[in-house]
Design an enzyme around this catalytic site. Sequence first.
Site, PDB file in Angstrom:
ATOM      1  N   ARG A  34     -42.163  -6.308-106.113  1.00  0.00           N
ATOM      2  CA  ARG A  34     -41.170  -6.659-105.085  1.00  0.00           C
ATOM      3  C   ARG A  34     -41.855  -6.944-103.746  1.00  0.00           C
ATOM      4  NH1 ARG A  34     -35.715  -3.333-105.083  1.00  0.00           N
ATOM      5  NH2 ARG A  34     -35.018  -5.029-106.406  1.00  0.00           N
ATOM      6  N   VAL A  75     -41.693   0.845-112.715  1.00  0.00           N
ATOM      7  CA  VAL A  75     -41.172   1.158-111.386  1.00  0.00           C
ATOM      8  C   VAL A  75     -40.612   2.571-111.385  1.00  0.00           C
ATOM      9  CG1 VAL A  75     -40.641  -1.264-110.940  1.00  0.00           C
ATOM     10  CG2 VAL A  75     -38.860   0.206-111.899  1.00  0.00           C
ATOM     11  N   LYS A  76     -40.283   3.069-110.210  1.00  0.00           N
ATOM     12  CA  LYS A  76     -39.768   4.426-110.066  1.00  0.00           C
ATOM     13  C   LYS A  76     -38.487   4.603-110.866  1.00  0.00           C
ATOM     14  CE  LYS A  76     -38.590   7.802-106.476  1.00  0.00           C
ATOM     15  NZ  LYS A  76     -38.378   8.010-105.020  1.00  0.00           N
ATOM     16  N   ALA A  77     -38.364   5.744-111.534  1.00  0.00           N
ATOM     17  CA  ALA A  77     -37.171   6.025-112.339  1.00  0.00           C
ATOM     18  C   ALA A  77     -35.933   6.079-111.458  1.00  0.00           C
ATOM     19  CB  ALA A  77     -37.346   7.345-113.085  1.00  0.00           C
ATOM     20  N   SER A 129     -47.864   8.242-121.537  1.00  0.00           N
ATOM     21  CA  SER A 129     -48.524   9.445-121.019  1.00  0.00           C
ATOM     22  C   SER A 129     -50.035   9.282-121.033  1.00  0.00           C
ATOM     23  CB  SER A 129     -48.147  10.673-121.841  1.00  0.00           C
ATOM     24  OG  SER A 129     -48.812  11.818-121.334  1.00  0.00           O
ATOM     25  N   LYS A 184     -40.856  11.857-124.679  1.00  0.00           N
ATOM     26  CA  LYS A 184     -41.747  11.949-123.521  1.00  0.00           C
ATOM     27  C   LYS A 184     -41.341  13.120-122.622  1.00  0.00           C
ATOM     28  CE  LYS A 184     -44.893  10.790-120.463  1.00  0.00           C
ATOM     29  NZ  LYS A 184     -44.455  10.980-119.131  1.00  0.00           N
ATOM     30  N   HIS A 187     -42.592  16.210-124.221  1.00  0.00           N
ATOM     31  CA  HIS A 187     -44.041  16.241-123.956  1.00  0.00           C
ATOM     32  C   HIS A 187     -44.307  16.835-122.587  1.00  0.00           C
ATOM     33  CE1 HIS A 187     -47.446  14.483-121.782  1.00  0.00           C
ATOM     34  NE2 HIS A 187     -48.104  14.458-122.928  1.00  0.00           N
ATOM     35  N   ASN A 188     -43.588  16.361-121.572  1.00  0.00           N
ATOM     36  CA  ASN A 188     -43.824  16.850-120.217  1.00  0.00           C
ATOM     37  C   ASN A 188     -43.416  18.301-120.066  1.00  0.00           C
ATOM     38  OD1 ASN A 188     -44.466  14.135-119.851  1.00  0.00           O
ATOM     39  ND2 ASN A 188     -43.575  14.057-117.817  1.00  0.00           N
ATOM     40  N   GLU A 191     -46.138  20.219-121.452  1.00  0.00           N
ATOM     41  CA  GLU A 191     -47.225  20.120-120.464  1.00  0.00           C
ATOM     42  C   GLU A 191     -47.045  21.169-119.361  1.00  0.00           C
ATOM     43  OE1 GLU A 191     -47.957  16.998-116.903  1.00  0.00           O
ATOM     44  OE2 GLU A 191     -47.811  16.102-118.876  1.00  0.00           O
ATOM     45  N   HIS A 453     -12.948  37.267-126.743  1.00  0.00           N
ATOM     46  CA  HIS A 453     -13.671  36.089-127.218  1.00  0.00           C
ATOM     47  C   HIS A 453     -13.972  36.113-128.719  1.00  0.00           C
ATOM     48  CE1 HIS A 453     -14.106  34.329-123.290  1.00  0.00           C
ATOM     49  NE2 HIS A 453     -14.580  35.467-122.805  1.00  0.00           N
TER      50      HIS A 453
END
Length: 484
Positions: A34, A75-77, A129, A184, A187-188, A191, A453
């Site tokens: 951009r 690009v940024k999420a 990743s 993913k 995964h994070n 991590e 309950h």
Amino acid sequence: MGKADIGVIGLAVMGENLILNTESKGFTVACFNRTVSKVDSFISGRAKGKNIIGCHSVEEFCDQLAMPRKAMLMVKAGKPVDDFIELLLPHLDEGDIIIDGGNSNYHDTIRRTRYVESKGLSYIGTGVSGGEEGALLGPSIMPGGTPAAWPYVKPIFQAIAAKVADGTPCCDWVGSNGAGHFVKMVHNGIEYGDMQMICEAYFLMKHLLGMSPGEMHEVFADWYEGDLNSYLIEITRDILAKVDDETGKPMVDVILDTAGQKGTGKWASQTALDLGAPAPTVAEAVFARFLSALKEDRVAASEILVGPQAEFDGDREAFIEAIRQALYASKMCSYAQGFQLMKMAAAEFGWDLKYGQIALMWREGCIIRAQFLERIKEAFDENPGLANVLLATYFKEAIDRSQTSWREVVAAAVTHGIPVPAFSSALAYYDSYRNARLPANLLQAQRDYFGAHTYERVDKPRGEFFHTNWTGTGGATAATTYNA
């Protein structure tokens, strides 16, 4: 130069490195940003002389792509992804493919897949990743979305992905709509757990054993040669050897103890809560980062709140080995929680996840890459329906060997006032999972007492619910049930 095989929008470091990686494998790549000046800088700099086409508008970018067009967003999420989808759509044709390679929330990817498909196009949300180095030299790639799009991107993705020893790429189709970004996210989350557990091992060696960073460097170097061989152990080894140029002190000692995050660990914990999946170690790792951020509060509290002094008088070498075993056992439980979370998500969203393939995709290129993942792949290859990684023979026997040391380390940490939330939550998970009976019978009685309950009985079939008039003054009316 001809038309580009794929185009990438977004020239931050991940985008640039992914473009250079793709071009190095024989593909022509179009690029756009951009801030157009970044395109010119890239083309005249790192991309000079390469089969990379710089574009100054979205329309030009799309015109430069071979059919079916493959446009990848780096690009940024969040909103930027939606904005670029809208900018791309007028310039794309039926069958073209939009790819999101950022850290998007899988719910957004499910929504975007549905939307883009409604326009006659294909959509892929893919986890990438490996950080900057992985993007350039070979990341782990986890694509999901429109299945029909996979054959068109497969040759490119598998060419640029990291490879295991036999040449198999750390990239395969994960599943429909948001499956790739979900994997993913898990995964994070794993991590986060891995990093926190390594930090707890470091903290025990520092504060209980009084070890210097240099001494700890030697320990991590030794661990890297064994079962704990992994990227995170490798970089921890290197970090502990680094000296600050400005002060001459160990680098780790001049870094402020406040941790940041980008949110994927938090998403993993939130998703586990939504699905009723027990993932306490990831959650504790997230909470540990939150607690670290309360630096000023902690400094003030340290002057008021008291605890035991850390004084170790045992065999230091034996305790270092016990920490290694505690780290390995905790790691097994953390990964078991991650794979259990994926199994529960697959049931919820109708994904046909291949857990052995996922373990293979994580074997190289990504941040949690580790020798250990070979064992997980083998476990699922042997039994694709495996309910929990811990039930596989290798993991059962490994924890059998480690758990005495694991318990010793957690007990010593508690006794000496050293926080080990990941070690202790992993142990609690293990002890809970191996128990045929937990105290939830009392909990359910409490719920029935104050809120009617209901509960199930040990002497009746599952699925039948009962209510007791505990006080003699309540009625027979019961509330609805809710099962986690």
